[in-house]
Write a protein that holds these residues in place. Structure first.
Motif, PDB file in Angstrom:
ATOM      1  N   ARG A 194       3.980   6.804  -1.094  1.00 62.16           N
ATOM      2  CA  ARG A 194       4.639   6.947  -2.346  1.00 62.16           C
ATOM      3  C   ARG A 194       4.317   8.364  -3.315  1.00 62.16           C
ATOM      4  O   ARG A 194       4.393   8.133  -4.688  1.00 62.16           O
ATOM      5  CB  ARG A 194       4.444   5.623  -3.226  1.00 62.16           C
ATOM      6  CG  ARG A 194       5.077   4.226  -2.939  1.00 62.16           C
ATOM      7  CD  ARG A 194       4.462   3.031  -3.583  1.00 62.16           C
ATOM      8  NE  ARG A 194       4.746   3.307  -4.903  1.00 62.16           N
ATOM      9  CZ  ARG A 194       6.275   3.115  -5.611  1.00 62.16           C
ATOM     10  NH1 ARG A 194       7.162   2.638  -4.488  1.00 62.16           N
ATOM     11  NH2 ARG A 194       6.357   3.140  -6.733  1.00 62.16           N
ATOM     12  N   ALA A 199       6.166  10.902  -3.587  1.00 61.59           N
ATOM     13  CA  ALA A 199       7.467  11.470  -4.079  1.00 61.59           C
ATOM     14  C   ALA A 199       8.076  10.262  -4.699  1.00 61.59           C
ATOM     15  O   ALA A 199       9.498  10.373  -4.669  1.00 61.59           O
ATOM     16  CB  ALA A 199       8.133  11.958  -2.975  1.00 61.59           C
ATOM     17  N   ALA A 200       7.682   9.293  -5.110  1.00 59.56           N
ATOM     18  CA  ALA A 200       8.022   7.912  -5.542  1.00 59.56           C
ATOM     19  C   ALA A 200       8.415   8.042  -7.248  1.00 59.56           C
ATOM     20  O   ALA A 200       7.610   8.620  -7.899  1.00 59.56           O
ATOM     21  CB  ALA A 200       7.545   6.596  -5.560  1.00 59.56           C
ATOM     22  N   THR A 209       5.992  11.366   0.388  1.00 63.64           N
ATOM     23  CA  THR A 209       6.440   9.862   0.748  1.00 63.64           C
ATOM     24  C   THR A 209       7.307   9.669  -0.116  1.00 63.64           C
ATOM     25  O   THR A 209       6.683   9.213  -1.139  1.00 63.64           O
ATOM     26  CB  THR A 209       5.691   9.307   1.590  1.00 63.64           C
ATOM     27  OG1 THR A 209       4.664   8.890   0.649  1.00 63.64           O
ATOM     28  CG2 THR A 209       4.888   9.743   2.898  1.00 63.64           C
ATOM     29  N   LEU A 210       8.321   8.579   0.276  1.00 64.52           N
ATOM     30  CA  LEU A 210       9.079   7.938  -0.845  1.00 64.52           C
ATOM     31  C   LEU A 210       8.641   6.458  -1.121  1.00 64.52           C
ATOM     32  O   LEU A 210       8.753   6.031  -2.136  1.00 64.52           O
ATOM     33  CB  LEU A 210      10.657   7.840  -0.434  1.00 64.52           C
ATOM     34  CG  LEU A 210      11.486   9.262  -0.491  1.00 64.52           C
ATOM     35  CD1 LEU A 210      12.916   9.286   0.092  1.00 64.52           C
ATOM     36  CD2 LEU A 210      11.642   9.769  -1.773  1.00 64.52           C
ATOM     37  N   TRP A 211       7.960   5.902  -0.044  1.00 59.50           N
ATOM     38  CA  TRP A 211       7.451   4.689  -0.229  1.00 59.50           C
ATOM     39  C   TRP A 211       6.420   4.599   0.750  1.00 59.50           C
ATOM     40  O   TRP A 211       5.842   5.333   0.987  1.00 59.50           O
ATOM     41  CB  TRP A 211       8.701   3.700   0.187  1.00 59.50           C
ATOM     42  CG  TRP A 211       9.201   3.700   1.562  1.00 59.50           C
ATOM     43  CD1 TRP A 211       8.815   3.418   2.693  1.00 59.50           C
ATOM     44  CD2 TRP A 211      10.549   4.365   1.606  1.00 59.50           C
ATOM     45  NE1 TRP A 211       9.762   3.849   3.769  1.00 59.50           N
ATOM     46  CE2 TRP A 211      10.811   4.370   3.146  1.00 59.50           C
ATOM     47  CE3 TRP A 211      11.660   4.820   0.822  1.00 59.50           C
ATOM     48  CZ2 TRP A 211      11.817   4.931   3.669  1.00 59.50           C
ATOM     49  CZ3 TRP A 211      12.705   5.268   1.529  1.00 59.50           C
ATOM     50  CH2 TRP A 211      12.992   5.327   2.952  1.00 59.50           C
ATOM     51  N   ALA A 252      10.261   7.726   5.516  1.00 59.02           N
ATOM     52  CA  ALA A 252       9.905   7.713   4.268  1.00 59.02           C
ATOM     53  C   ALA A 252       9.447   9.050   3.799  1.00 59.02           C
ATOM     54  O   ALA A 252       9.254   9.926   2.925  1.00 59.02           O
ATOM     55  CB  ALA A 252       8.572   7.123   4.079  1.00 59.02           C
TER      56      ALA A 252
END
Length: 214
Positions: free
Chosen positions: A113, A115-116, A144-146, A208
């Motif tokens: 996360r 880049a969340a 990463t997004l998640w 991700a």
């Protein structure tokens, strides 16, 4: 950070990721969390504390973090990488601002996360660890997004660094976007699924990672 103080859950493939990096970056400096089985010990210059990391960053063209990450739901500037002293002196988005990074070329945030964005009112803003590393001077950042799978993270990182090799065998961070694209595609195409399942419908396993930069 195969283990993290005050955090339950080991990252069992971090050591494999470290070994892979050492093979590809022979002059690398490794900051590694001490094994808790050895008992409590005072931080040393090789302990991944905020101060040690910030001291090394100005001298490193490539910075690779293999650890836990945390996204702050209300104040993205407080999102952080969980280092040895994350409880007392966290490495947050805000703490990167005063660092001079004239040699910086690539930051790889192999953590969850990074880049969340969790606050709906900030969905149009890119305020997270990945963008912070770019804003403070890294032309290329992998985030990463998640939540990511520890084992798959090693596979993506290995293929990514192989994709950075130039004709002279040196690593070229300017190939980061292409290298990440090929690394993610290779994991997607090689991901084992039960019969009848479409791997393109399970992007949470392989999609991700993202590249920020130009």
């Amino acid at each position: 950070m195969p283990t993290t103080p005050h955090v339950v859950g080991r990252l069992p493939f971090v050591d494999a990721e470290t070994a892979m990096l050492q093979a590809r970056l022979p002059d690398s400096v490794i900051l590694r969390e001490p094994d808790p089985a050895d008992g409590p010990a005072d931080p040393t210059p090789s302990t991944p504390t905020k101060a040690n990391v910030l001291a090394h960053l100005p001298r490193c063209a490539i910075a690779h973090f293999a650890c836990h990450g945390a996204s702050h739901p209300a104040d993205p500037s407080k999102s952080l990488l969980l280092l040895h002293d994350h409880k007392d002196d966290p490495l947050t988005v805000g703490s990167l601002a005063p660092v001079a990074l004239d040699r910086a070329r690539l930051a790889y945030l192999s953590a969850c996360r990074t880049a969340a964005i969790d606050t709906t009112r900030l969905l149009d803003e890119a305020i997270h660890l990945t963008s912070a590393f770019q804003l403070v001077g890294y032309p290329h950042v992998i985030g990463t997004l998640w939540e990511i799978d520890d084992r798959i993270a090693v596979r993506i990182a290995k293929t990514f660094y192989e994709g950075l090799r130039s004709d002279t065998a040196a690593l070229d961070p300017d190939q980061a976007a292409r290298a990440l694209h090929e690394a993610v595609r290779s994991v997607r195409d090689g991901h084992d699924l039960p019969p009848g399942k479409d791997r393109t419908r399970t992007p949470y396993v392989w999609a991700a990672h993202l590249h920020a930069g130009a």
